[in-house]
Structures are given as structure tokens and as C-alpha cells.
Design a protein around this motif. Structure first.
Motif, PDB file in Angstrom:
ATOM      1  N   SER A   1       1.196  -1.226   0.105  1.00  0.00           N
ATOM      2  CA  SER A   1       0.144   0.307   0.529  1.00  0.00           C
ATOM      3  C   SER A   1       0.795   0.560   0.236  1.00  0.00           C
ATOM      4  CB  SER A   1      -1.333  -0.280   1.278  1.00  0.00           C
ATOM      5  OG  SER A   1      -1.404  -0.962   1.305  1.00  0.00           O
ATOM      6  N   GLY A   2       1.757   1.343   0.626  1.00  0.00           N
ATOM      7  CA  GLY A   2       3.052   2.080   0.097  1.00  0.00           C
ATOM      8  C   GLY A   2       3.115   2.870   1.546  1.00  0.00           C
ATOM      9  N   ALA A   3       2.506   2.201   2.641  1.00  0.00           N
ATOM     10  CA  ALA A   3       3.099   2.434   3.766  1.00  0.00           C
ATOM     11  C   ALA A   3       4.673   2.062   4.170  1.00  0.00           C
ATOM     12  CB  ALA A   3       2.365   2.441   4.868  1.00  0.00           C
ATOM     13  N   PHE A   4       5.727   2.665   5.033  1.00  0.00           N
ATOM     14  CA  PHE A   4       6.778   2.772   5.727  1.00  0.00           C
ATOM     15  C   PHE A   4       6.764   0.699   6.175  1.00  0.00           C
ATOM     16  CE2 PHE A   4       9.826   2.824   8.878  1.00  0.00           C
ATOM     17  CZ  PHE A   4      10.608   3.009   8.244  1.00  0.00           C
ATOM     18  N   VAL A   5       7.372   0.036   6.245  1.00  0.00           N
ATOM     19  CA  VAL A   5       7.531  -1.078   7.037  1.00  0.00           C
ATOM     20  C   VAL A   5       9.494  -0.605   7.514  1.00  0.00           C
ATOM     21  CG1 VAL A   5       8.335  -3.676   6.656  1.00  0.00           C
ATOM     22  CG2 VAL A   5       6.904  -2.271   5.273  1.00  0.00           C
ATOM     23  N   THR A   6       9.768  -0.439   7.390  1.00  0.00           N
ATOM     24  CA  THR A   6      11.591  -0.382   7.998  1.00  0.00           C
ATOM     25  C   THR A   6      12.733   0.559   7.034  1.00  0.00           C
ATOM     26  OG1 THR A   6      13.034  -1.757   9.043  1.00  0.00           O
ATOM     27  CG2 THR A   6      12.729  -2.245   6.952  1.00  0.00           C
ATOM     28  N   ARG A   7      13.427   0.873   7.476  1.00  0.00           N
ATOM     29  CA  ARG A   7      14.481   1.607   6.869  1.00  0.00           C
ATOM     30  C   ARG A   7      15.929   1.428   7.354  1.00  0.00           C
ATOM     31  NH1 ARG A   7      15.281   7.520   4.582  1.00  0.00           N
ATOM     32  NH2 ARG A   7      17.169   7.554   4.983  1.00  0.00           N
ATOM     33  N   PHE A   8      17.115   0.988   6.943  1.00  0.00           N
ATOM     34  CA  PHE A   8      17.907   0.841   7.527  1.00  0.00           C
ATOM     35  C   PHE A   8      19.992   1.612   6.236  1.00  0.00           C
ATOM     36  CE2 PHE A   8      16.688  -3.977   6.346  1.00  0.00           C
ATOM     37  CZ  PHE A   8      17.953  -4.082   5.911  1.00  0.00           C
ATOM     38  N   ASP A   9      20.455   1.255   7.210  1.00  0.00           N
ATOM     39  CA  ASP A   9      21.720   1.923   6.806  1.00  0.00           C
ATOM     40  C   ASP A   9      22.984   0.721   6.797  1.00  0.00           C
ATOM     41  OD1 ASP A   9      21.081   3.802   5.948  1.00  0.00           O
ATOM     42  OD2 ASP A   9      21.960   4.829   7.727  1.00  0.00           O
ATOM     43  N   VAL A  10      23.405   0.448   5.592  1.00  0.00           N
ATOM     44  CA  VAL A  10      24.668  -0.143   6.481  1.00  0.00           C
ATOM     45  C   VAL A  10      25.993   0.762   5.196  1.00  0.00           C
ATOM     46  CG1 VAL A  10      25.673  -2.225   4.918  1.00  0.00           C
ATOM     47  CG2 VAL A  10      23.553  -2.659   5.600  1.00  0.00           C
ATOM     48  N   ASN A  11      26.990   0.872   5.917  1.00  0.00           N
ATOM     49  CA  ASN A  11      28.491   1.149   5.933  1.00  0.00           C
ATOM     50  C   ASN A  11      30.010   0.358   6.375  1.00  0.00           C
ATOM     51  OD1 ASN A  11      28.618   1.746   8.336  1.00  0.00           O
ATOM     52  ND2 ASN A  11      27.313   4.036   8.065  1.00  0.00           N
TER      53      ASN A  11
END
Length: 138
Positions: free
Chosen positions: A123-133
């Protein structure tokens, strides 16, 4: 006209060295950022792309600074699902391992690029986000 004093000469040399160093650092930063823009544009020409029955890769974008963001849609996750933390727990270690060991990721590692992975549901709703470096590589 008097010749420059020793302190004026030292100040001039310091100015030239710091200006040159700043210009070189800026040129490197711009080059990496420009390369990330190229990479994102090249990837974007192939998107959206269904990766498997659950995941569609929607976009890749460069910036700000040394960041490359990949955005995905989880096709089988419905609105109201609370899978975000579980997804991060499951995916992030695999992505970190790939980032740290895959030879194709060496450019990003060597140039201190942060890779951001962003997931939304169908539906376009945010689920998760994460960074890798690079810091994740120990």
C-alpha cells in the motif's frame, strides 16, 4: 616595496597548502558523489524490477553526500503489518555480510558510502529502513 616577512611567507605557504588540500578533498568528494549519481541513474533505468514473489526493487537514488538509497516494495505485506523489526533483524546481517565481503561492493566500502535500504508495503506505507556502511564491517 619591502620583501615579504618570514611570517607572511609562512602564512602564504600555509594558505596554499590548505587551499590545495581542501580543493583535492572537495574534488574527491565530488567525484564519489558524481559516481554515485551515475550508478543510481544506471540502476534506475532497469527499475522497477520484481526480485522474487515478495519483493520489488522500485528506485535507487544518490545523496545526500556519500549515500546510495535503494527502495523496495514488499508485495505480500499488507497495511497494518508489524513486520518492520523482524525484517530488519532478518535482512540486515545478510546485507552487511555482502557489503563487507562482496568484491562488487568494494568501491562503496573504500569510499565510505552509506547504503540505505528502505522498505514499504504493497500500500506504500513505511515498513523499515536501515543503513549499512564501512563501520559495520568491524
Amino acid at each position: 616595496m619591502k620583501p615579504p616577512t618570514r611570517s607572511a611567507a609562512i602564512a602564504l605557504i600555509f594558505f596554499l597548502l590548505t587551499t590545495t588540500s581542501w580543493a583535492q578533498a572537495t574534488a574527491v568528494k565530488q567525484t564519489v558523489e558524481q559516481r554515485l549519481n551515475e550508478i543510481a541513474n544506471n540502476i534506475s533505468q532497469t527499475l522497477p524490477k520484481v526480485l522474487d514473489q515478495h519483493t520489488r526493487w522500485d528506485t535507487s537514488a544518490a545523496g545526500p553526500d556519500r549515500r546510495l538509497t535503494h527502495s523496495y516494495t514488499l508485495l505480500t505485506i499488507t497495511a497494518g503489518s508489524s513486520i518492520g523489526n523482524r525484517l530488519t533483524t532478518a535482512l540486515r546481517p545478510q546485507i552487511v555480510a555482502g557489503f563487507c565481503t562482496d568484491p562488487t561492493m568494494l568501491y562503496y566500502h573504500d569510499n565510505n558510502v552509506t547504503m540505505t535500504y528502505s522498505y514499504r508495503n504493497a500500500s506504500g506505507a513505511f515498513v523499515t529502513r536501515f543503513d549499512v556502511n564501512k563501520k559495520d564491517c568491524g
